[in-house]
Write a protein that holds these residues in place. Structure first.
Motif, PDB file in Angstrom:
ATOM      1  N   TYR A 139       0.826  -1.211   0.000  1.00 47.05           N
ATOM      2  CA  TYR A 139       0.000   0.000   0.000  1.00 47.05           C
ATOM      3  C   TYR A 139       0.857   1.257   0.000  1.00 47.05           C
ATOM      4  N   GLU A 140       1.958   1.204   0.761  1.00 48.17           N
ATOM      5  CA  GLU A 140       2.852   2.363   0.802  1.00 48.17           C
ATOM      6  C   GLU A 140       3.429   2.657  -0.584  1.00 48.17           C
ATOM      7  N   SER A 165       0.712   6.902  -6.541  1.00 45.68           N
ATOM      8  CA  SER A 165      -0.597   7.325  -7.048  1.00 45.68           C
ATOM      9  C   SER A 165      -1.211   8.518  -6.328  1.00 45.68           C
ATOM     10  N   ALA A 166      -0.804   8.772  -5.076  1.00 47.97           N
ATOM     11  CA  ALA A 166      -1.474   9.804  -4.274  1.00 47.97           C
ATOM     12  C   ALA A 166      -0.764  11.148  -4.380  1.00 47.97           C
ATOM     13  N   ASP A 167      -1.501  12.193  -4.087  1.00 48.24           N
ATOM     14  CA  ASP A 167      -0.965  13.553  -4.067  1.00 48.24           C
ATOM     15  C   ASP A 167      -0.875  13.990  -2.613  1.00 48.24           C
ATOM     16  N   VAL A 168       0.354  14.138  -2.111  1.00 46.71           N
ATOM     17  CA  VAL A 168       0.553  14.452  -0.694  1.00 46.71           C
ATOM     18  C   VAL A 168       0.027  15.835  -0.340  1.00 46.71           C
ATOM     19  N   ASN A 169      -0.130  16.701  -1.324  1.00 47.39           N
ATOM     20  CA  ASN A 169      -0.604  18.064  -1.064  1.00 47.39           C
ATOM     21  C   ASN A 169      -2.110  18.134  -0.857  1.00 47.39           C
ATOM     22  N   PRO A 206      -8.209   6.404  -6.182  1.00 44.10           N
ATOM     23  CA  PRO A 206      -7.103   5.488  -6.523  1.00 44.10           C
ATOM     24  C   PRO A 206      -6.826   4.466  -5.429  1.00 44.10           C
ATOM     25  N   ARG A 207      -6.935   4.886  -4.156  1.00 49.14           N
ATOM     26  CA  ARG A 207      -6.700   3.947  -3.048  1.00 49.14           C
ATOM     27  C   ARG A 207      -7.714   2.810  -3.089  1.00 49.14           C
ATOM     28  N   LEU A 208      -8.980   3.151  -3.290  1.00 40.82           N
ATOM     29  CA  LEU A 208     -10.034   2.142  -3.343  1.00 40.82           C
ATOM     30  C   LEU A 208      -9.789   1.147  -4.476  1.00 40.82           C
TER      31      LEU A 208
END
Length: 428
Positions: free
Chosen positions: A306-307, A313-317, A328-330
């Motif tokens: 997951y990390e 894929s994720a946007d930290v902002n 995207p996580r789902l």
């Protein structure tokens, strides 16, 4: 070598995997819950089977030796991580730590959960692959918990479940061992010297797999900085639980079944061709506890994947639960669980895979790499006791890993004729 990226606060500013999945908020007891879930799982039900290849004296010696060496190994790994943190490089991933110290080493994580599901096949008309599909649906829901830290109470429950099914299985083994239908107690080893040797190294590989934990840096990453000293307390908690569960399962199971022990003590207690050797309600409750704990184990070992997904894929902002990151996580975590479930259902070779994973995966990670990293970071004098203890462990377990790999793969080949894809029969 390029300098590793440094942290701002508790995580890298541009790293969503670190910021979201490996957020550093936990206390030492939370690390203890995570460690216990990663180490004390249903794989301990194979301990009587490991003793079958070693006998009483060698079984106790190897089990105790593995416990001491792995605790020492994890302690050294924690010291290496503390050392790097004090120098301004707080590593939260095994692959980063190794890359920093060894300049380019790559690490691949093993995921053990769905293989373990194959160790507790359901009775009745329900097929094993159907059972795994049902488990996968639950795991898809649970996998949406966003961070490792969010599993802390689930992993506390996992700790209690491991104690629960341990006591139930020990009681069932004592009951079975004293019953009139108890198998004849025979603790003799195989008559063939070569077979005894191969069985011994396979058993040692199984023990290594049981103690194995390739995600200690990720667990330490969940602890709020400074992490110095906190992981040692977590390890002490974990090994207190390990002592109670490992020895009681190994002794009671091997005492009850001896050389007839198979790769899952629950299957010994519930033979396919005879009535159960202990009260059904006791065994049924133990199976339920095992199943519930498998959910927690699956979640823990999935955090590495997951990390990586979140980092890419994720946007930290944007927020952890923003639509940009939530969708995207789902999708990615659902696809990951479907992929794991498919291969678990297709390859139900629980006992043989335990030995191979232990020899090839966990012996290098848990008995060789930590000692090497400690010697490279702390640079103990070459005349010191610590230096030579570490070198001795590296040499011994390199040999054990090679022999264990050979013997485990040999057993896998010998049992190949029993393998059937998507079978409901788990090969021992």
């Amino acid at each position: 070598m390029a300098e590793p990226p440094r942290f701002s606060g508790n995580h890298r500013e541009d790293d969503a995997g670190a910021a979201f999945v490996l957020e550093s908020k936990g206390n030492w007891w939370h690390a203890g819950f995570h460690l216990t879930t990663a180490i004390v799982g249903p794989s301990i039900l194979t301990l009587p089977y490991a003793f079958r290849g070693l006998g009483w004296a060698m079984g106790f010696f190897c089990l105790t030796g593995m416990a001491v060496v792995t605790f020492y190994s994890y302690y050294l790994m924690s010291k290496v991580l503390d050392h790097c943190e004090k120098e301004g490089r707080r590593h939260i991933r095994f692959r980063e730590l190794a890359a920093d110290v060894l300049d380019g080493y790559q690490y691949w994580s093993w995921n053990r959960c769905y293989t373990a599901c194959g160790g507790v096949p359901p009775d009745g008309p329900l097929k094993l692959y159907e059972f795994i599909a049902m488990v996968a649906v639950v795991m898809i829901v649970l996998s949406q918990l966003p961070s490792f830290h969010s599993l802390r109470y689930i992993n506390l429950g996992s700790l209690l479940l491991s104690l629960g099914y341990t006591f139930l299985v020990v009681g069932a083994c004592i009951y079975a061992g004293h019953s009139k239908r108890a198998p004849l107690k025979d603790y003799s080893l195989d008559a063939s010297k070569s077979t005894r040797t191969f069985n011994a190294f396979t058993s040692i590989s199984i023990l290594a797999g049981i103690f194995g934990n390739g995600i200690l840096p990720e667990i330490q990453a969940t602890v709020a900085p400074p992490a110095t000293g906190k992981m040692v307390k977590g390890l002490l908690m974990c090994y207190a639980v390990s002592f109670v569960t490992f020895y009681s399962i190994a002794v009671s199971g091997y005492w009850a079944f001896g050389s007839k022990s198979i790769s899952n003590i629950l299957k010994s207690l519930m033979p396919d061709d005879a009535p159960s050797l202990a009260p059904i309600w006791v065994l049924g409750l133990a199976v339920i506890f095992v199943l519930f704990q498998l959910f927690a184990i699956g979640l823990v070992y999935s955090q590495v994947a997951y990390e990586i997904m979140e980092k890419k894929s994720a946007d930290v902002n944007q927020g952890m639960f923003s639509r940009r990151n939530l969708i995207p996580r789902l999708l990615l975590r659902t696809l990951y669980m479907v992929f794991c479930a498919f291969f678990a259902a297709m390859l139900p070779f629980f006992g043989d895979i335990s030995g191979v994973v232990g020899a090839i995966g966990f012996i290098p990670l848990d008995f060789i790499l930590p000692m090497l990293l400690f010697n490279m970071t702390h640079r103990p004098p070459k005349t010191s006791f610590t230096f030579w203890i570490n070198i001795s462990i590296i040499v011994v377990f390199t040999g054990v890993g090679i022999m264990g790999s050979f013997s485990s793969i040999r057993k896998l080949i010998l049992d190949a004729k029993k393998f059937k894809l998507f079978s409901s029969d788990v090969v021992d």
